[in-house]
Design an enzyme around this catalytic site. Sequence first.
Site, PDB file in Angstrom:
ATOM      1  N   THR A 103      -1.651  -2.826   6.369  1.00 19.82           N
ATOM      2  CA  THR A 103      -0.388  -2.189   6.736  1.00 19.82           C
ATOM      3  C   THR A 103       0.202  -2.822   7.986  1.00 19.82           C
ATOM      4  OG1 THR A 103       0.576  -0.101   7.531  1.00 19.82           O
ATOM      5  CG2 THR A 103      -1.737  -0.460   7.985  1.00 19.82           C
ATOM      6  N   GLU A 138       1.276  -1.066  10.315  1.00 20.69           N
ATOM      7  CA  GLU A 138       0.999  -0.133  11.406  1.00 20.69           C
ATOM      8  C   GLU A 138      -0.091  -0.646  12.348  1.00 20.69           C
ATOM      9  OE1 GLU A 138       1.031   4.069  10.658  1.00 20.69           O
ATOM     10  OE2 GLU A 138       1.963   3.784   8.684  1.00 20.69           O
ATOM     11  N   TYR A 192      -5.457   6.417  11.804  1.00 22.12           N
ATOM     12  CA  TYR A 192      -5.260   5.657  10.558  1.00 22.12           C
ATOM     13  C   TYR A 192      -5.089   4.174  10.830  1.00 22.12           C
ATOM     14  CZ  TYR A 192      -2.542   3.352   6.930  1.00 22.12           C
ATOM     15  OH  TYR A 192      -2.072   2.436   6.028  1.00 22.12           O
ATOM     16  N   LYS A 250      -7.499   0.870   9.907  1.00 27.39           N
ATOM     17  CA  LYS A 250      -7.054  -0.274   9.115  1.00 27.39           C
ATOM     18  C   LYS A 250      -7.174  -1.575   9.911  1.00 27.39           C
ATOM     19  CE  LYS A 250      -5.555  -0.571   5.524  1.00 27.39           C
ATOM     20  NZ  LYS A 250      -6.230  -0.844   4.215  1.00 27.39           N
TER      21      LYS A 250
END
Length: 356
Positions: free
Chosen positions: A133, A135, A167, A171
């Site tokens: 991701t 993010e 989160y 990741k």
Amino acid sequence: MKILVTGGAGFIGSAVVRHIIENTQDSVINVDKLTYAGNLESLASVDANTRYTFEKVDICDRIELDRVFATHKPDAIMHLAAESHVDRSITGPSDFIQTNIVGTYTLLEAARHYWIQMDSAAKSRFRFHHISTDEVYGDLLHSDEVLPDVTLPLFTESTPYAPSSPYSASKASSDHLVRAWLRTYGFPTIVTNCSNNYGPYHFPEKLIPLVILNALEGKPLPIYGKGDQIRDWLYVEDHARALYKVVTEGQIGETYNIGGHNEKQNLEVVQTICTILDALVPKASSYAEQITYVTDRPGHDRRYAIDASKMSRELNWQPQETFETGLRKTVEWYLANQEWCQHVQDGTYQRERLGI
């Protein structure tokens, strides 16, 4: 090719599986634990295809993973299985550590030991494609004020990692593991980092499906803070095409950023959904009157935006959907698939606020 897809019953994973089965001659082994967001109904269109196989397996279960590799002998892995909702990671981070970090480690080791035993030709063709991701890069915009003549930065493949939530931190950790397995063991890995996905079969904890379903039921449409957080939106089927390009044509050791070229504020996204619903399912007043402002998410990143020029330049990929065409398709899909929406929630989640 025979491609093992982890998390293939989830939102992006099911789009990848459908794309491969419907548009190529490759076979898919779908490995999915079937947590709350996984739904085999998302794969009804390919379920009967002889090139599709489902294995209900947790990626943290090494014994089961070894069995899957020995049984199916895949040529490549596309690793999408992950816990992915920021609000849930704030409420309960342990599942994210277990699945995203421990699960990725377990899968890497099972895949590496399988790869070591291949003959040289098969070994040279093998790929481990890790899907991540944007993010992990953190926040591109910290200030509330942006000067009109200032060019805002974009995430590139070399942007330093600065994750903000449990989160994104989990990741980021999984990304680092994948790259370490390449450097330490020579294991053939590729990483992709994508912007916010949207489209059909999206579990309704995420902004767009939640707003669509709440609007239709006359419920409040929650906007975090002022709604000025900016995201780059990528239609999930465009993403699936990109991911297949990467696993079949990408170079070992490379990172590819995948974005939709659609930066929008959250408030604008919600307002656009309301406008589409006003046209498709009109009622006495506008759906926009249901918009409600709520307390912002802790540590909420203000802006993400992807520079996807490497995907275009090296792999000849471009998104086919604009935000307007993709969002209208998405709204129309949810209007036509209310039964799927009811089944996927199944009493476990009623679109309540998480991560407060």
